[in-house]
Design a protein around this motif. Structure first.
Motif, PDB file in Angstrom:
ATOM      1  N   SER A  63      39.680-100.356 -51.987  1.00 49.79           N
ATOM      2  CA  SER A  63      40.626 -99.285 -52.281  1.00 49.79           C
ATOM      3  C   SER A  63      41.277 -98.811 -50.988  1.00 49.79           C
ATOM      4  O   SER A  63      40.677 -98.856 -49.917  1.00 49.79           O
ATOM      5  CB  SER A  63      39.916 -98.110 -52.962  1.00 49.79           C
ATOM      6  OG  SER A  63      38.924 -97.558 -52.114  1.00 49.79           O
ATOM      7  N   VAL A 224      48.478-106.201 -51.720  1.00 47.71           N
ATOM      8  CA  VAL A 224      48.504-105.179 -52.762  1.00 47.71           C
ATOM      9  C   VAL A 224      49.341-105.699 -53.927  1.00 47.71           C
ATOM     10  O   VAL A 224      50.057-106.702 -53.797  1.00 47.71           O
ATOM     11  CB  VAL A 224      49.085-103.845 -52.234  1.00 47.71           C
ATOM     12  CG1 VAL A 224      48.172-103.256 -51.185  1.00 47.71           C
ATOM     13  CG2 VAL A 224      50.485-104.046 -51.666  1.00 47.71           C
ATOM     14  N   ALA A 225      49.242-105.009 -55.059  1.00 52.53           N
ATOM     15  CA  ALA A 225      49.961-105.438 -56.263  1.00 52.53           C
ATOM     16  C   ALA A 225      51.469-105.436 -56.024  1.00 52.53           C
ATOM     17  O   ALA A 225      52.000-104.594 -55.293  1.00 52.53           O
ATOM     18  CB  ALA A 225      49.608-104.521 -57.427  1.00 52.53           C
ATOM     19  N   THR A 266      45.683 -96.930 -54.186  1.00 55.80           N
ATOM     20  CA  THR A 266      45.892 -98.225 -54.829  1.00 55.80           C
ATOM     21  C   THR A 266      44.773 -99.202 -54.449  1.00 55.80           C
ATOM     22  O   THR A 266      43.997 -98.969 -53.529  1.00 55.80           O
ATOM     23  CB  THR A 266      47.250 -98.826 -54.428  1.00 55.80           C
ATOM     24  OG1 THR A 266      47.324 -98.909 -52.990  1.00 55.80           O
ATOM     25  CG2 THR A 266      48.396 -97.958 -54.922  1.00 55.80           C
ATOM     26  N   PHE A 267      44.708-100.322 -55.190  1.00 57.79           N
ATOM     27  CA  PHE A 267      43.717-101.354 -54.921  1.00 57.79           C
ATOM     28  C   PHE A 267      44.221-102.308 -53.836  1.00 57.79           C
ATOM     29  O   PHE A 267      45.424-102.526 -53.692  1.00 57.79           O
ATOM     30  CB  PHE A 267      43.409-102.154 -56.187  1.00 57.79           C
ATOM     31  CG  PHE A 267      42.549-101.411 -57.169  1.00 57.79           C
ATOM     32  CD1 PHE A 267      41.202-101.189 -56.917  1.00 57.79           C
ATOM     33  CD2 PHE A 267      43.085-100.939 -58.355  1.00 57.79           C
ATOM     34  CE1 PHE A 267      40.409-100.513 -57.815  1.00 57.79           C
ATOM     35  CE2 PHE A 267      42.306-100.251 -59.256  1.00 57.79           C
ATOM     36  CZ  PHE A 267      40.957-100.035 -58.989  1.00 57.79           C
TER      37      PHE A 267
END
Length: 357
Positions: A63, A224-225, A266-267
């Protein structure tokens, strides 16, 4: 009449002959299929494993946290007199964010200052009388204590007044506010949040068996996404013990976020390099079958599927490093493995060809 009877008889005999043929012809099919082996060996795909260079990389999820984050609350209760910040803007350390009405405290301060003047004069007179022997030491001590109490009361009220101005504890971006001018607030009401994210922290956990490979100041890379960019980070803190419930080691790294591309909360998809292997044996992930005692694969040998227990290392999106159980040039079955049994007849189609010598 006789003609009709003969016609009916011929038709009846014909239908009976056809039914007899169909019944006995179909009943012989299972016997024939059983005699011929029930459809033959299973058709599967396979690869010939070859030693190859591989970076033993551990794929982890973590994270992204802000470098610093705090909830802004008031230490005292009162009416909000003025708000000095705009939502989503940058504020500096020490900047006043809002002001709480302090009219009562100001009145208490004036009263305390008047009392201090009186007690100061009383203390001065008592000291002169003590020097002349007109009063006892005890009487002077009482006057002196009253003066010191009045001074302390002023300091207390000034501290309370200073708390009516809520200030930013560090520079950062202010969040959305939850109060309005004129609202009554208390310490349990969240005013807003303050986030410092010019740098971000990446928090993740590593399985126990890899704990010894984690080193301070070593580099990791993460994505990240909705972005293909790889961001670098440096490990700066390692938890001193293994988490008992998860058998993992918590690690934290820092990454530069001066461009603001990384959003706290965010992940992060982390690639943690363990080591580089020159002669790694890798197989597709679909070839690995989890079982109670570990993991297994099927290899092709003499027309049959042979079950082999393996120990695996890290994996990528499509392949797994096999640490033990396989040898170079083994033919590993990659399809239909969940329905295969040890010793089953198989017919393979190679997905890769052996190198020509």
């Amino acid at each position: 009449m006789k003609f009709k009877f003969i016609l009916y008889l011929v038709v009846t005999l014909g239908l009976a002959a056809m039914a007899y043929f169909l019944f006995f012809h179909d009943s012989d099919k299972p016997k024939e299929e059983k005699k011929n082996g029930g459809g033959g060996p299973a058709k599967v795909e396979a690869i010939i494993v070859k030693p190859q260079f591989a970076a033993d990389t551990l794929t982890l999820t973590g994270s992204i946290d802000a470098d610093e984050k705090v909830e802004i609350r008031s230490e005292v209760s009162g009416i909000v007199e003025k708000i000095y910040f705009s939502e989503g803007t940058r504020v500096g350390q020490g900047q006043t964010l809002l002001k709480i009405n302090d009219i009562e405290l100001q009145a208490q301060l004036r009263s305390a200052e008047t009392r201090r003047q009186l007690t100061s004069e009383n203390e001065r007179r008592a000291r002169l009388l003590l020097e002349k022997g007109a009063i006892s030491q005890e009487e002077y001590d009482i006057a002196s204590a009253d003066f010191k109490t009045a001074q302390a009361q002023i300091q207390l009220i000034k501290a309370q007044i200073s708390k009516t101005s809520v200030r930013a504890p560090f520079s950062g971006v202010i969040g959305l506010r939850n109060i309005s001018p004129g609202a009554y607030i208390s310490p349990d009401i969240l005013i807003t949040s303050l986030v410092k994210s010019s740098q971000v922290k990446i928090t993740f956990s590593i399985p126990e068996k890899y704990a010894s490979t984690v080193k301070l100041n070593s580099k990791i890379y993460f994505t990240v996404a909705n972005s293909s960019e790889k961001f670098p980070a440096t490990i700066y803190a390692i938890q001193p013990e293994i988490e008992i419930n998860t058998r993992t080691l918590s690690v934290r790294a820092k990454a530069d976020n001066s461009k603001g591309n990384l959003i706290p909360g965010t992940f992060a998809n982390i690639a943690f390099d363990l080591n580089e292997v020159d002669d790694a044996i890798m197989v597709p992930t679909e070839a690995i079958v989890p079982v109670q005692d570990g993991k297994k694969v099927f290899i092709y040998k003499n027309g049959k599927a042979k079950e082999v227990m393996v120990q695996t290392g890290s994996r990528s999106q499509s392949d797994v490093i096999v640490l033990s159980g396989l040898n170079p040039s083994d033919t590993v079955i990659t399809t239909g493995v969940l329905s295969l049994k040890d010793g089953a007849d198989v017919k393979i189609t190679l997905k890769n060809k052996p190198a020509k010598s």
